[in-house]
Each structure stands twice: as C-alpha cells, then as structure tokens.
Design a protein around this motif. Structure first.
Motif, mmCIF file in Angstrom:
data_model
loop_
_atom_site.group_PDB
_atom_site.id
_atom_site.type_symbol
_atom_site.label_atom_id
_atom_site.label_comp_id
_atom_site.label_asym_id
_atom_site.label_seq_id
_atom_site.Cartn_x
_atom_site.Cartn_y
_atom_site.Cartn_z
ATOM 1 N N LEU A 226 0.804 -1.223 0.000
ATOM 2 C CA LEU A 226 0.000 0.000 0.000
ATOM 3 C C LEU A 226 0.834 1.268 0.000
ATOM 4 C CD1 LEU A 226 -2.766 -1.045 2.558
ATOM 5 C CD2 LEU A 226 -2.918 -1.005 0.064
ATOM 6 N N SER A 227 2.129 1.167 -0.008
ATOM 7 C CA SER A 227 2.983 2.352 0.063
ATOM 8 C C SER A 227 4.001 2.339 -1.069
ATOM 9 C CB SER A 227 3.698 2.410 1.418
ATOM 10 O OG SER A 227 4.336 1.181 1.708
ATOM 11 N N ASP A 228 4.358 3.525 -1.514
ATOM 12 C CA ASP A 228 5.460 3.710 -2.443
ATOM 13 C C ASP A 228 6.730 3.747 -1.603
ATOM 14 O OD1 ASP A 228 7.416 4.586 -4.161
ATOM 15 O OD2 ASP A 228 6.410 6.457 -4.715
ATOM 16 N N LEU A 229 7.558 2.726 -1.703
ATOM 17 C CA LEU A 229 8.721 2.608 -0.824
ATOM 18 C C LEU A 229 9.733 3.719 -1.041
ATOM 19 C CD1 LEU A 229 9.229 -1.271 -1.005
ATOM 20 C CD2 LEU A 229 8.014 0.064 0.725
ATOM 21 N N ASN A 230 9.626 4.421 -2.157
ATOM 22 C CA ASN A 230 10.556 5.516 -2.444
ATOM 23 C C ASN A 230 9.918 6.895 -2.260
ATOM 24 O OD1 ASN A 230 12.723 3.765 -3.269
ATOM 25 N ND2 ASN A 230 11.557 3.378 -5.159
ATOM 26 N N ASP A 231 8.747 6.910 -1.672
ATOM 27 C CA ASP A 231 8.038 8.179 -1.489
ATOM 28 C C ASP A 231 8.762 9.041 -0.457
ATOM 29 O OD1 ASP A 231 6.239 10.243 -1.274
ATOM 30 O OD2 ASP A 231 4.517 8.989 -0.738
ATOM 31 N N ALA A 232 9.151 10.258 -0.845
ATOM 32 C CA ALA A 232 9.846 11.184 0.061
ATOM 33 C C ALA A 232 8.934 12.311 0.532
ATOM 34 C CB ALA A 232 11.070 11.760 -0.648
ATOM 35 N N SER A 233 7.623 12.148 0.334
ATOM 36 C CA SER A 233 6.674 13.196 0.726
ATOM 37 C C SER A 233 6.718 13.420 2.230
ATOM 38 C CB SER A 233 5.256 12.799 0.314
ATOM 39 O OG SER A 233 5.166 12.558 -1.067
ATOM 40 N N LYS A 234 6.546 14.667 2.610
ATOM 41 C CA LYS A 234 6.522 15.037 4.027
ATOM 42 C C LYS A 234 5.152 15.614 4.338
ATOM 43 C CE LYS A 234 11.486 16.067 4.236
ATOM 44 N NZ LYS A 234 11.810 14.784 4.879
ATOM 45 N N TYR A 235 4.518 15.066 5.344
ATOM 46 C CA TYR A 235 3.206 15.559 5.750
ATOM 47 C C TYR A 235 2.949 15.155 7.193
ATOM 48 C CZ TYR A 235 1.799 10.706 4.708
ATOM 49 O OH TYR A 235 1.701 9.344 4.678
ATOM 50 N N SER A 236 1.959 15.771 7.776
ATOM 51 C CA SER A 236 1.551 15.436 9.139
ATOM 52 C C SER A 236 0.035 15.417 9.181
ATOM 53 C CB SER A 236 2.092 16.452 10.149
ATOM 54 O OG SER A 236 1.757 16.075 11.466
ATOM 55 N N SER A 237 -0.534 14.282 9.563
ATOM 56 C CA SER A 237 -1.990 14.139 9.573
ATOM 57 C C SER A 237 -2.585 14.843 10.794
ATOM 58 C CB SER A 237 -2.365 12.660 9.604
ATOM 59 O OG SER A 237 -2.110 12.109 10.888
ATOM 60 N N ALA A 238 -3.897 14.903 10.826
ATOM 61 C CA ALA A 238 -4.586 15.542 11.950
ATOM 62 C C ALA A 238 -4.245 14.872 13.268
ATOM 63 C CB ALA A 238 -6.093 15.517 11.711
ATOM 64 N N GLN A 239 -3.924 13.581 13.220
ATOM 65 C CA GLN A 239 -3.560 12.844 14.431
ATOM 66 C C GLN A 239 -2.039 12.715 14.587
ATOM 67 O OE1 GLN A 239 -6.166 11.867 12.390
ATOM 68 N NE2 GLN A 239 -7.658 12.630 13.874
ATOM 69 N N ASN A 240 -1.294 13.508 13.817
ATOM 70 C CA ASN A 240 0.157 13.584 13.954
ATOM 71 C C ASN A 240 0.880 12.324 13.471
ATOM 72 O OD1 ASN A 240 2.612 14.823 14.681
ATOM 73 N ND2 ASN A 240 2.612 13.778 16.662
ATOM 74 N N TYR A 241 0.387 11.746 12.387
ATOM 75 C CA TYR A 241 1.107 10.663 11.717
ATOM 76 C C TYR A 241 1.715 11.190 10.421
ATOM 77 C CZ TYR A 241 -1.194 7.464 14.958
ATOM 78 O OH TYR A 241 -1.619 6.825 16.088
ATOM 79 N N HIS A 242 2.795 10.533 9.993
ATOM 80 C CA HIS A 242 3.535 10.997 8.835
ATOM 81 C C HIS A 242 3.660 9.905 7.768
ATOM 82 C CE1 HIS A 242 4.585 14.093 11.758
ATOM 83 N NE2 HIS A 242 4.916 13.107 12.566
ATOM 84 N N ASP A 243 2.880 8.825 7.970
ATOM 85 C CA ASP A 243 2.954 7.682 7.059
ATOM 86 C C ASP A 243 1.626 6.950 7.019
ATOM 87 O OD1 ASP A 243 3.011 6.757 9.647
ATOM 88 O OD2 ASP A 243 4.579 5.270 9.324
ATOM 89 N N ASN A 244 0.515 7.692 7.020
ATOM 90 C CA ASN A 244 -0.798 7.044 7.145
ATOM 91 C C ASN A 244 -1.642 7.146 5.885
ATOM 92 O OD1 ASN A 244 -1.612 9.771 7.243
ATOM 93 N ND2 ASN A 244 -3.266 9.324 8.662
ATOM 94 N N CYS B 123 -1.481 5.637 -6.358
ATOM 95 C CA CYS B 123 -0.973 5.684 -7.727
ATOM 96 C C CYS B 123 -0.421 4.358 -8.222
ATOM 97 C CB CYS B 123 0.107 6.766 -7.836
ATOM 98 S SG CYS B 123 -0.454 8.387 -7.273
ATOM 99 N N GLN B 124 -0.477 3.317 -7.400
ATOM 100 C CA GLN B 124 0.035 2.024 -7.833
ATOM 101 C C GLN B 124 -1.092 0.991 -7.791
ATOM 102 O OE1 GLN B 124 3.314 1.507 -5.149
ATOM 103 N NE2 GLN B 124 2.049 0.782 -3.453
ATOM 104 N N GLU B 125 -1.044 0.057 -8.714
ATOM 105 C CA GLU B 125 -2.119 -0.916 -8.873
ATOM 106 C C GLU B 125 -2.234 -1.852 -7.679
ATOM 107 O OE1 GLU B 125 -4.711 -1.330 -11.080
ATOM 108 O OE2 GLU B 125 -4.051 0.729 -11.495
ATOM 109 N N TYR B 126 -1.127 -2.039 -6.942
ATOM 110 C CA TYR B 126 -1.185 -2.913 -5.781
ATOM 111 C C TYR B 126 -2.290 -2.475 -4.817
ATOM 112 C CZ TYR B 126 3.597 -3.692 -7.480
ATOM 113 O OH TYR B 126 4.690 -3.946 -8.255
ATOM 114 N N THR B 127 -2.484 -1.162 -4.696
ATOM 115 C CA THR B 127 -3.511 -0.625 -3.798
ATOM 116 C C THR B 127 -4.880 -1.156 -4.176
ATOM 117 O OG1 THR B 127 -2.303 1.380 -3.211
ATOM 118 C CG2 THR B 127 -4.706 1.507 -3.157
#
Length: 869
Positions: free
Chosen positions: A476-494, A499-503
């Motif tokens: 479910l994740s792009d292993l090379n994704d370098a995006s930086k973000y912070s969710s409302a609950q303070n997660y950075h990988d949720n 963009c990938q068919e595996y999803t």
C-alpha cells in the motif's frame, strides 16, 4: 528552554542506543514503581504554558539503576523542557499521541524509598483528565517492557480558570450554575408524558387496559418468526412465565397478533399500526421491519420496574398508534479501530439501537491505530494491524496509542483485538435479526496506517523468502516516497499510495472478502464506506509512482486530482458487487483557493456524502445543504450536535474530547435537520449565538432538496473510550436525542422566526423530553440487557433565604444529600423539597442516583456564608 516539536520515530525499534553510562541494572517488581502525574501550576510563569510533572517513586529497598525510557500517550501537543532538564532527560515525540522520556547520563538514580521528578510544560488550553498522560510503560536496557500498574493522576486543581467571553470562569461548574441551567425544567407527572421514545406520529388513548399475563400467546403470520421471538425475549424478562409463540389463528382473547398487510397503504415499509384493546393486541405493518418497530413501541409501554422484578401480569393502557419514520436512514457510527470493543458489547449496542428504532450501524473497523476484521489470505492485517504495543523481539505491531500501554494483550488493553470471520458473520446475523444494516468502513486513502504497516510487514516477510512478486501484490505504500506531511492525528505515514495498482488489488481483495461474509450471513449490504477524510497536505507530492501516474493519465493534472481518482477506483470496485460507496464529506468536495466546494464529479454515480464538519462558526455549517442542493444523497452527522465522544461539559473530570464543542443530550435533541441554524442558540461555553441571523450568511436547503437528506447519524469515536462502560457513558443518554430527531415528526420550533420564540419552544419541548428520559427511559436502562452505564448528570443546588434547593437535569433521578460531611449513598436523605438549614452546617454534599444505586459526581455547597448574612 528547549522546544520539542513533533518528530517521527518508529517505536518498534527499541534497540536504540543507550543514553546513560550506567553498566549495572536493577529494576524492582512492577508494583513497587509508582508514578504520580500532576499539574503543578496553570501558566504560573506568565508564559502561557502549563507546568506538569511525573514523579517516579521507588517503593522498594534497592536503588533503581540502569537505563530506562518511559513511554506514555497524551493528545498531540508541543512539550517544553525547563533549563533544569538540560543533560538530565529528553521528551521525544514518537508520532501520533505517543511520547517517551529518556533519562540521560546525568539523570540521578532513584534510591530505595526515594523518588525523582521530571518537569515539563505544554501550551495553555482547556484541560481534561482524558487529555493527560496515560498508558505509561517503562522500557529497560534489556528491552523488557513494564506497564506502569501503580499510576496516580492527581486531581486537576479547582483553582484553574478559563476565558469565557473575556471573563475568567472557574474550570469546574458550580452547583449554583447547574441549578440555573436546570431551572426551566419542570417536573411533569408521569401520566402526562408521551410514553415512547422516539415519539410516534399519532397516538390515541382509549378506554380500558390490557393485562399482559404470564404465558401469553404471540401469534404471527408466516415470515415473522424472528419478530415474535424478539417480543418473547422481552416478555420473558418481565413476566414470571414465558410467552408462547405460534402461527396466527382466529382472534382469541388475551393474545398478541403480528400481521402483515400488503394491501393497505403505509407511508413506508417501516410503518406500523399498534392497537391495544382490552382483550387483544394487534401489530400490523407492510413488512417485518414495520412489525419489529411496532413491537418496540409495545415494549416501551411496559413500566421499567418489571425489568427488575418480573410479575405474573402487567397492566398497560389501551391505545392506538399509527407510526412511520421521518428519515429512512437513522444511524449510529461506532469506532472500534482506535479502541477495540468485544462482540458482546457491540451486540448490547445493537439491542439498544433497535429499541430506539435506529437502523444503520456505521462500523468503523479500520483506521491508523487498528485493523479489526480478519481477512482470509491477509493474516498480517490482524496479526500486525490489530496489535498495539512496544515490540522487544522484532515482532511487527503498531505502537501504543490512546493509553493502550506497552504490552500487546487484549485482556488488559483495548488497543489489541479483532473480530474473526466467524465472529463478524455472527454479528451480522444478530444485527439483521434487529433490522439493522451494518455499514463497514474500510478507510482510505488517509487514516490507513494500520493497513499500510501490516502490508509492509507482509512485504518484508515475503521478500526475505525471495518472493518479490507476491510481496508487492498488496503493498500500500510507495517505498521511495519522500513526501513530508503530518496528519490531523500527527502521523507521517498514514496515507495509501493511490498511484500504484497494488492498492486496488488490495481493495478488491478486502471488499470481495467482506461481501462474502455478508452473503454467508445473509445480511443486507448496500453501502461500503471509504472514510476518505483528512488526507494531509503534502501527501503524494514526492512520490515517483504518483509523478508517473500524473504524467501518463490524461485526466490527472496535479496531486490535487489524486483523491478523486482514488474515489473513482474505489467506486469501480464497489459497483462490481452492486454497492454504493459512502464517505465523509471530503470525497464529494474539491479544494479551491477559496476553500472547499461541492464537486459534481460523482453526482448520480452511487456516492453518498456524510456531512460532519458543521462546526458553528467554522464556515461549513451549510455544507450538507450545498451537497443536497447539488443533488448528492447526504447523511447528516453534524459534529457540533452528534459527535457523542465529545465531552458533556468542559469540566476536567468529564471525559471526552472538545475540538468541536461540548455535546450533551440536548444538542442532539435540538438538531433540526432541515434547518440546522435553528439549533444554534449558544456556543459550547454558553455564550449566546443567533443561528437565524447566521443563516442569512449561509446557503439554505432548497425546496425539493430535502429528499436528498437520507437521514442523520450519531458518531462515537473511541480515542478516549477504553472499555464498554466508557462507550455507554458517552452514548447515553445522548442517543435518545438522536433517535427522537431521526424518527419523530419535525419539532414545533422548526417554524420559529425569532431567537426568542425559538429558545422558548426548544426549552419547553426539552423540559418534557427530560422528564420522559429521567422517569421512563433511564430506569429501563438500569436493568434491560443487564443494564447500561449511562451518564448520571450531577444535580444543581443553591442556598436561598436559609433553605437548600436541589434540582436535576432529568426529573426522576433520586437526589440525596448529607449535612455531616460524609458522601451521600443510596440510603442518604432523599430531597423532596426545600430544606431548612441550621447554622452549624459546614458543607452539604449531594448526588443524584439511578434506580440501581449508581451515583453522579459529587456536588458540594457551602452554606455558612449564606446563613451568616
């Protein structure tokens, strides 16, 4: 002063470098390590920060030695360390609401019988006990995890204040203030109260009574066996001998008849007619659902006392009811992802929903902090995604959250647990028997951390076996994704990589398995919920997979187009199973420079929008109407009225969150779905507001668009709900207000055209409703289904002219008091009217009690000053 901002750290890796130079280690038995947390001051230094402390007390005889880390959960914030902490300890943010304190080289040891105190600060704001640290666990230098079982959270000081309209107010509500809040609630005699919640559309009392006798016959048409059984189960609780069930035959005296009528007109398939004569009871409806709801109304006529003490016969009034629901969708959302609830607790809630004629259970079974349903073929979803703790063996699991502690054990923590396939099928069958459709929520693209981590663990396991193709199949994740973000609950990988068919292979697998379970249960499934909310800004911005997709897909121009792309792909999968999809309002919105606006892309495609963000003053109060006006089907879940996990009041002892205000039963009761501005009378602190004036600045629901409002739904998020009692406390009696608004006709105030007329009408109707709740419903909830742990509102009190006056939000609760300094109990003096006070009384203590002896929080009044005047 050092500032620790929110950092990401994977807490599974506990083999971090040691931060102390001690070479020998000793840790006493867990019960000999006591930790005390307290609020030291309220911004005493004038820097808008609260000072708090952990005191670690060694109650053993030998000094604690060796390195340790103390993990705890506290709602996401920013911590500040005073200069005295330099080189002694750090506090690190680990993601979500998880933090850890690390003792540094110079941190003093803790001798036997001694203690050490750790001080930190955090920004000033409203404070509650549920916002303070919990779920404490020590991790030692050998990697062992020790939950803190001897933890004391000192009371929040009564001296704290908050700003209310520019005026400093105490953070605890006084007895006098409560008395003033309740003063317009009149004590209405029981025989003048409408006996059924939700209120039937039409009820006519007739002469005479009917005697429900032990062994009574329930005679039913073919196809109504389930409904007859439901009625018999209740009668068997309240009568001394069991009811007898059989097929319909010619009318005889003292039988109950359940009959289908497919010829005459009924307003809805859930309509019913209930006729109680002196000799027979008849319930007639166009479907089994209508019969079922007629049965619930019959059950509501049984006085609550018989649930405690069954009788040989029960006398109920002769009457006639013609009834049908206002809304087809009458829902309750339940989050079991943040904190898990066992099957029996869910069944108890289903029984409750059915009795109050709610028909949709929105089952929130996946989120960042947990995946709670077994999916055949993907065991990692529950082996990893349903466990929370601090791993010392390398076993993958989710980190602690919401006080779940350091040990992944469902017997001691609601952080760990899941439903097996067989349990879920059993639950679906049970819900179907109660005419409730379970709507599963499979979260994406945000709020998906549990699934992401579980599938990453699967990937790593299979890669180690040299099975790369299988490993990537459900990633479910792009292993090379370098995006930086912070969710409302303070997660950075949720956030799932959309963009990938595996999803979509993963979603197809999960949805197909869920559909299979419903089919095996022969349970209804018309909607699957995607969540779809709170995707943080920055997600996918540095994903090579997404850059490739945007470049190659003609309809994608930027990252902003990826969320609708995911919704369409989710919808495509759902359509294969003849399902509509639903999501929080974000799935039907698009972001512009002027804010969020309705997105027409999914109109008439089987997408239902759950509108929630109607926070008063937030600008989105009318979003449900904007969507309905455009043509979307909408379920109203207004946070400011229907988010039941929000605290009843602002007091520190009252559990719950408050980001959208403080929600009590009245907030749900006064919601006017066709014109929500009529329910805006004051803010969460009691300051007056004028919703009618505000409506002039917002978009109303257009004539003809009301049919797009499918109904309303309460929401119960579980961040603060660690056990069944806390769930029931938050849910009740708030759910009764929801049930009334979902089923009953539009309330009298819906035609009000001024704030004064509006407030007067609401207050009058609320006074009647509180009497119904306090005198009829709460006593039933004390004993039905083994009793519910509803909130008992603290009483109000005042001393005037030397007399004690006490009142209650719910007339019917027992009000008891003492004048000798002891706490009231179920046998203390009952308040029956104003009490003359003598001059030697120093304190009066008061509590409200339920019929089974549970008590409200303690209320105190000090009479001395009043009596001296």
């Amino acid at each position: 002063m050092r500032l620790f901002t929110l950092l990401f750290f994977l807490p599974l890796l506990l083999s971090c470098q040691q931060k102390t130079s001690q070479t020998t280690s000793f840790w006493p038995e867990d019960n000999l390590v006591r930790v005390v947390w307290q609020l030291v001051d309220d911004a005493a230094m004038g820097d808008d920060k609260r000072t708090s402390s952990f005191t670690i007390i060694n109650e053993g005889d030998t000094a604690i030695s060796g390195s340790w880390q103390l993990y705890f959960n506290q709602l996401p914030t920013t911590f500040y360390l005073p200069p005295t902490a330099e080189n002694q300890y750090d506090i690190e943010a680990m993601g979500g609401d998880l933090y850890r304190i690390v003792a540094l080289d110079s941190f003093p040891g803790i001798p036997g019988g001694g203690s050490q105190t750790i001080i930190y600060q955090w920004p000033v704001g409203m404070i509650k006990k549920t916002h303070c640290p919990h779920g404490l666990a020590f991790v030692l230098d050998d990697g062992s995890v020790h939950n803190v079982t001897n933890y004391v959270q000192e009371p929040i000081p009564t001296s704290l204040t908050f700003d209310k309209g520019g005026k400093k107010e105490p953070i605890y509500i006084s007895a006098e203030s409560r008395f003033d809040q309740y003063k317009y609630i009149e004590d209405v005699p029981t025989d003048r109260l409408s006996p059924i919640i939700p209120t039937p559309q039409k009820i006519v009392y007739e002469k005479g009574n009917f005697a429900l006798k032990s062994g009574i016959q329930i005679l039913h048409d073919i196809g109504l066996e389930n409904e007859a059984t439901n009625l018999a189960e209740t009668l068997n609780q309240v009568l001394q001998n069991p009811a007898v069930i059989g097929l319909t035959k010619d009318n005889e005296e003292h039988n109950i008849y359940l009959r289908l009528d497919t010829i005459n007109f009924f307003e809805s398939q859930e309509s019913y007619h209930l006729k109680i004569g002196e000799n027979t009871i008849q319930i007639v409806g166009p479907s089994s659902a209508g019969i079922f709801y007629g049965i619930q109304s019959l059950k509501a006529l049984i006085p609550a006392g018989f649930y405690k003490v069954p009788a040989d016969q029960i006398i109920i009034p002769s009457l006639s009811i013609s009834d049908s629901p206002r809304y087809a969708y009458r829902g309750q959302h339940l989050d079991v992802a943040r904190n898990f609830q066992p099957v029996e607790s869910i069944k108890k809630i289903i029984r409750l929903m059915a009795f109050y004629k709610l028909n949709k259970l929105h089952f929130h079974i996946t989120d960042d902090e947990g995946w709670r349903l077994e999916i055949p073929g993907l065991p990692e979803l529950t082996d990893v995604g349903a466990k929370r703790g601090l791993s010392t063996s390398g076993e993958p699991m989710l980190p602690p959250a919401y006080g779940s502690g350091g040990i992944a054990d469902g017997q001691i923590s609601a952080g760990t647990g899941h439903y097996t396939k067989s349990q879920f099928i059993d639950l679906l069958r049970f819900a179907k028997q109660h005419h409730i459709e379970v709507i599963p929520e499979i979260n994406g693209p945000g709020h998906a951390r549990a699934a992401i981590i579980a599938m990453k663990a699967r990937y790593e396991k299979l890669m180690n076996q040299g099975k790369e193709a299988d490993a990537r199949a459900y990633l479910l994740s792009d292993l090379n994704d370098a995006s930086k973000y912070s969710s409302a609950q303070n997660y950075h990988d949720n956030v799932i990589c959309v963009c990938q068919e595996y999803t979509y292979t993963f979603l197809e697998k999960v949805i197909s398995e869920v559909v299979s379970m419903y089919r095996e249960a022969e349970a209804p499934l018309s909607i699957i919920h995607t969540g779809g909310d709170e995707v943080p800004h920055g997600a996918w911005s540095e994903s090579s997979e997404c850059s490739r997709l945007i470049k190659n897909e003609q309809n994608l121009n930027s990252v902003d187009d990826l969320h609708p792309y995911f919704v369409q792909r989710y919808l495509d999968i759902a359509k294969k199973y003849n399902l509509k999809i639903a999501g929080w309002e974000e799935i039907t919105l698009k972001h512009t420079s002027d804010g969020n606006i309705p997105n027409p892309e999914f109109l008439n495609k089987g997408v239902i929008s759950y509108a929630w963000n109607a926070i008063v003053g937030g600008g989105g109060e009318d979003m449900a109407y904007q969507l309905a006006n455009l043509g979307y089907q909408v379920v109203m879940c207004n946070a400011s009225n229907l988010y039941f996990d929000l605290a009843y009041t602002y007091e520190p002892d009252e559990p719950g969150l408050f980001w959208a205000g403080y929600i009590d039963t009245k907030n749900a009761f006064e919601l006017t779905p066709s014109n929500i501005f009529l329910s805006i009378l004051e803010d969460e602190l009691g300051n007056p507001l004028d919703g009618i004036t505000l409506s002039n600045e917002r978009i109303p629901l257009r004539p003809g668009a009301e049919e797009n409002i499918l109904g309303i739904q309460g929401a119960l998020w579980s961040e603060t709900l660690k056990n069944t009692q806390m769930v029931e406390y938050s849910l009740l009696p708030k759910m009764l207000g929801l049930a009334e608004r979902a089923w009953a006709a539009a309330p009298p105030w819906s035609k009000a055209n001024s704030r004064q007329a509006l407030k007067q009408s609401i207050d009058q109707e609320w006074s009647k409703f509180t009497n119904r709740v306090g005198k009829l419903e709460l006593p039933r909830l004390d004993y039905s289904n083994e009793g519910y742990f509803y909130r008992i509102s603290p009483p109000g009190a005042k001393i005037e002219n030397g007399k004690l006056w006490i009142n209650s939000e719910y007339p019917g609760l027992q009000l008891r008091y003492t004048t000798d300094g002891t706490d009231p109990n179920p046998f203390s003096t009952e308040y029956r009217g104003p009490v003359e006070l003598s001059s030697d009384i120093n304190v009066i203590k008061i509590r409200a009690f339920s019929t089974n002896g549970r008590a409200s929080r303690l209320v105190e009044v000090q009479p001395v000053a009043e009596l001296m005047n």
